[in-house]
Design an enzyme around this catalytic site. Structure first.
Site, PDB file in Angstrom:
ATOM      1  N   PRO A  75     -52.385  16.851  -5.451  1.00 47.48           N
ATOM      2  CA  PRO A  75     -52.755  15.510  -4.974  1.00 47.48           C
ATOM      3  C   PRO A  75     -51.515  14.630  -4.939  1.00 47.48           C
ATOM      4  CG  PRO A  75     -53.460  15.823  -7.258  1.00 47.48           C
ATOM      5  CD  PRO A  75     -52.923  17.140  -6.785  1.00 47.48           C
ATOM      6  N   MET A  76     -51.262  14.018  -3.795  1.00 43.46           N
ATOM      7  CA  MET A  76     -50.099  13.136  -3.670  1.00 43.46           C
ATOM      8  C   MET A  76     -50.452  11.900  -2.871  1.00 43.46           C
ATOM      9  SD  MET A  76     -46.951  15.730  -3.025  1.00 43.46           S
ATOM     10  CE  MET A  76     -47.933  16.717  -1.929  1.00 43.46           C
ATOM     11  N   SER A 104     -55.502  12.338  -3.591  1.00 45.80           N
ATOM     12  CA  SER A 104     -55.157  11.306  -4.575  1.00 45.80           C
ATOM     13  C   SER A 104     -56.124  10.132  -4.563  1.00 45.80           C
ATOM     14  CB  SER A 104     -53.744  10.800  -4.271  1.00 45.80           C
ATOM     15  OG  SER A 104     -53.459   9.632  -4.994  1.00 45.80           O
ATOM     16  N   TYR A 126     -57.560   8.510 -10.974  1.00 41.81           N
ATOM     17  CA  TYR A 126     -56.930   7.618 -11.944  1.00 41.81           C
ATOM     18  C   TYR A 126     -58.038   6.658 -12.360  1.00 41.81           C
ATOM     19  CZ  TYR A 126     -52.110   8.875 -10.589  1.00 41.81           C
ATOM     20  OH  TYR A 126     -50.927   9.530 -10.359  1.00 41.81           O
ATOM     21  N   THR A 152     -56.248  12.739 -13.827  1.00 38.86           N
ATOM     22  CA  THR A 152     -54.832  12.705 -14.209  1.00 38.86           C
ATOM     23  C   THR A 152     -54.651  11.762 -15.397  1.00 38.86           C
ATOM     24  OG1 THR A 152     -54.196  13.121 -11.928  1.00 38.86           O
ATOM     25  CG2 THR A 152     -52.485  12.244 -13.381  1.00 38.86           C
ATOM     26  N   LYS A 223     -55.499  16.864 -15.654  1.00 40.74           N
ATOM     27  CA  LYS A 223     -54.124  17.114 -15.190  1.00 40.74           C
ATOM     28  C   LYS A 223     -53.132  16.323 -16.038  1.00 40.74           C
ATOM     29  CE  LYS A 223     -51.360  16.731 -10.918  1.00 40.74           C
ATOM     30  NZ  LYS A 223     -50.669  15.446 -10.887  1.00 40.74           N
ATOM     31  N   HIS A 247     -46.188  16.064 -13.774  1.00 38.03           N
ATOM     32  CA  HIS A 247     -46.254  15.166 -12.618  1.00 38.03           C
ATOM     33  C   HIS A 247     -44.966  15.326 -11.785  1.00 38.03           C
ATOM     34  CE1 HIS A 247     -48.986  11.590 -11.661  1.00 38.03           C
ATOM     35  NE2 HIS A 247     -48.126  11.538 -10.667  1.00 38.03           N
ATOM     36  N   ARG A 282     -41.074  26.087  -6.339  1.00 40.68           N
ATOM     37  CA  ARG A 282     -40.415  26.012  -5.029  1.00 40.68           C
ATOM     38  C   ARG A 282     -40.329  27.350  -4.304  1.00 40.68           C
ATOM     39  NH1 ARG A 282     -41.357  21.631  -6.171  1.00 40.68           N
ATOM     40  NH2 ARG A 282     -40.016  19.823  -6.463  1.00 40.68           N
ATOM     41  N   ARG A 302     -44.006  18.104  -3.814  1.00 43.92           N
ATOM     42  CA  ARG A 302     -43.025  17.611  -2.838  1.00 43.92           C
ATOM     43  C   ARG A 302     -42.799  18.537  -1.638  1.00 43.92           C
ATOM     44  NH1 ARG A 302     -41.083  16.638  -7.880  1.00 43.92           N
ATOM     45  NH2 ARG A 302     -40.620  14.490  -8.557  1.00 43.92           N
TER      46      ARG A 302
HETATM   47  C1  FNR Z   1     -47.422  12.838  -6.845  1.00 40.72           C
HETATM   48  N1  FNR Z   1     -48.262  13.281  -7.865  1.00 40.72           N
HETATM   49  C2  FNR Z   1     -49.493  12.690  -8.030  1.00 40.72           C
HETATM   50  N2  FNR Z   1     -50.353  13.163  -8.981  1.00 40.72           N
HETATM   51  C3  FNR Z   1     -51.570  12.604  -9.137  1.00 40.72           C
HETATM   52  O1  FNR Z   1     -52.320  13.056  -9.988  1.00 40.72           O
HETATM   53  N3  FNR Z   1     -51.953  11.543  -8.350  1.00 40.72           N
HETATM   54  C4  FNR Z   1     -51.160  11.018  -7.391  1.00 40.72           C
HETATM   55  O2  FNR Z   1     -51.530  10.073  -6.702  1.00 40.72           O
HETATM   56  C5  FNR Z   1     -49.870  11.592  -7.220  1.00 40.72           C
HETATM   57  N4  FNR Z   1     -49.017  11.109  -6.281  1.00 40.72           N
HETATM   58  C6  FNR Z   1     -47.817  11.737  -6.051  1.00 40.72           C
HETATM   59  C7  FNR Z   1     -46.999  11.298  -5.006  1.00 40.72           C
HETATM   60  C8  FNR Z   1     -45.817  11.959  -4.735  1.00 40.72           C
HETATM   61  C9  FNR Z   1     -44.962  11.512  -3.594  1.00 40.72           C
HETATM   62  C10 FNR Z   1     -45.414  13.067  -5.527  1.00 40.72           C
HETATM   63  C11 FNR Z   1     -44.152  13.828  -5.239  1.00 40.72           C
HETATM   64  C12 FNR Z   1     -46.211  13.493  -6.570  1.00 40.72           C
HETATM   65  C13 FNR Z   1     -47.884  14.462  -8.684  1.00 40.72           C
HETATM   66  C14 FNR Z   1     -48.337  15.757  -8.019  1.00 40.72           C
HETATM   67  O3  FNR Z   1     -49.727  15.897  -8.036  1.00 40.72           O
HETATM   68  C15 FNR Z   1     -47.747  16.988  -8.736  1.00 40.72           C
HETATM   69  O4  FNR Z   1     -48.051  16.940 -10.089  1.00 40.72           O
HETATM   70  C16 FNR Z   1     -46.223  17.108  -8.571  1.00 40.72           C
HETATM   71  O5  FNR Z   1     -45.809  16.681  -7.299  1.00 40.72           O
HETATM   72  C17 FNR Z   1     -45.800  18.553  -8.784  1.00 40.72           C
HETATM   73  O6  FNR Z   1     -44.412  18.665  -8.806  1.00 40.72           O
HETATM   74  P1  FNR Z   1     -43.521  19.083  -7.544  1.00 40.72           P
HETATM   75  O7  FNR Z   1     -44.162  20.285  -6.898  1.00 40.72           O
HETATM   76  O8  FNR Z   1     -43.488  17.898  -6.633  1.00 40.72           O
HETATM   77  O9  FNR Z   1     -42.199  19.366  -8.168  1.00 40.72           O
END
Ligand code: FNR
Length: 354
Positions: A75-76, A104, A126, A152, A223, A247, A282, A302
């Site tokens: 989730p992002m 997200s 959240y 989370t 999470k 995160h 990665r 990412r």
């Molecule tokens: C996130 N992550 C994240 N997690 C979550 O629980 N709610 C959220 O809204 C977000 N938003 C978010 C935005 C962006 C731009 C990033 C890069 C990350 C964290 C995400 O779910 C996850 O835990 C990490 O991105 C995993 O790590 P890598 O793969 O980015 O290294």
């Protein structure tokens, strides 16, 4: 330079600097993220011979949902800043790749548009200061077809809370189309609420897990778990599983890594619930190592966001397909005919973080 580094570079070129900076951001001096990346990369396998890997089976289930690959999309937030379709494009890519996506709390895309992609999806929560607003959101997500909640719990502080901290949260962004609406809440939902109603709750206790399961009717994954004892507390409180995560190194620079915490959490839960992992994954070899250490599946963050920014739906699809193809190759190379055959003995213990 790996293909993921190349993808990041291509994504950055087309993004405003404040958006690119937000996505790449890490907490503290970036030491946790750097250690996550280096840790997965340092792992070494102990391949087996004389196993039949004519067909490698990558299919599995996550909380009962069948997927064709254990590579899932984390989730992002702010995906509309990567591409106007945001999670709708990500969802179409996940559906095509046989994957699943987390959505997200801070999505700007209506749940119906995510559901229309056909991909299985989990709603990330959240918990807000006003629990009534959170209840509205999870009820809507459940009604729209979310199959689980991802609660989370590692976001008790933001980088902007640090003395002098700035520039890594979207609240600092200039207003405009690139800045996503904070939540799927309408102005009517927000009428007559207290000031700060949508702020993240910082007073959570274990009861929140059971409450969310009850109001949504969905399984709840927690999470941001980095300790075996916490994983057990989450299960005792009614969680269906946990996501071991830092995160993506975005919350505490001096945190233990998810890679380091994973074996402890897997041992503490002892097969009683599913364990997922993310942060710094990665490559297909990293996914294989995560599964060998006991994770059911791995989220990527990412890389999927960068794929979306660089090439939209096709970009996310390419990230998922590439990681999945790499995973299939590693399975063949280590002599594992299926993801279920990945076990800790396939890793050299000397290469695990001490
Ligand atoms: C996130 N992550 C994240 N997690 C979550 O629980 N709610 C959220 O809204 C977000 N938003 C978010 C935005 C962006 C731009 C990033 C890069 C990350 C964290 C995400 O779910 C996850 O835990 C990490 O991105 C995993 O790590 P890598 O793969 O980015 O290294």
């Amino acid at each position: 330079m790996s293909w993921v580094d190349d993808l990041e570079h291509r994504a950055r070129v087309g993004l405003p600097a404040y958006v690119a900076g937000y996505v790449a951001a890490a907490a503290g001096g970036g030491e946790c993220l750097a250690e996550e990346l280096a840790g997965w990369e340092a792992l070494r396998f102990r391949p087996r011979v004389l196993t039949d890997t004519g067909d490698v089976d990558l299919t599995t289930t996550v909380l009962g949902t069948p997927v064709r690959t254990p590579v899932l999309v984390a989730p992002m937030a702010q995906q509309v800043a990567a591409h106007p379709d945001g999670e709708a494009a990500t969802g179409r890519a996940a559906a095509a790749a046989g994957s699943l996506l987390g959505v997200s709390t801070n999505t700007a895309v209506p749940f119906a548009d995510v559901a229309a992609t056909g991909a299985p999806w989990w709603y990330q929560v959240y918990v807000m200061a006003d629990r009534g607003l959170t209840r509205l959101l999870v009820e809507r997500a459940a009604a729209a077809g979310a199959r689980a909640l991802v609660l989370t719990l590692d976001t008790t502080a933001l980088a902007t809370d640090a003395p002098g901290g700035q520039g890594v949260e979207p609240t600092d962004w200039p207003p405009g189309p690139a800045r996503a609406r904070a939540t799927a809440l309408t102005s009517e939902d927000l009428a007559d609420r207290d000031q700060g109603a949508t702020a993240m709750a910082r007073d959570l206790d274990a009861d929140v897990v059971g409450w969310l399961a009850e109001v949504s009717g969905l399984p709840v994954l927690v999470k941001g778990v980095l300790r075996g004892d916490d994983a057990v507390r989450c299960l005792d409180a009614g969680a269906a599983g946990v996501v071991v995560s830092t995160h993506g190194g975005r919350r505490l620079g001096s945190s233990v890594t998810a890679l380091r915490a994973l074996p402890e959490v897997v041992a503490a839960l002892d097969g009683r619930a599913e364990v997922l992992v993310d942060s710094g994954i990665r490559s297909g070899a990293h996914v294989a190592a995560a599964l060998a250490l006991g994770a059911r599946a791995a989220f990527v963050g990412r890389p999927a966001w960068w794929g979306l920014a660089a090439d939209g739906e096709a970009g996310v699809r390419s990230v998922l397909d590439r990681l999945t193809a790499e995973l299939a190759l590693v399975l063949r190379q280590v002599g594992a005919p299926s993801v279920r055959a990945l076990a800790p003995d396939l890793l050299d213990p000397a290469t695990l973080p001490a």
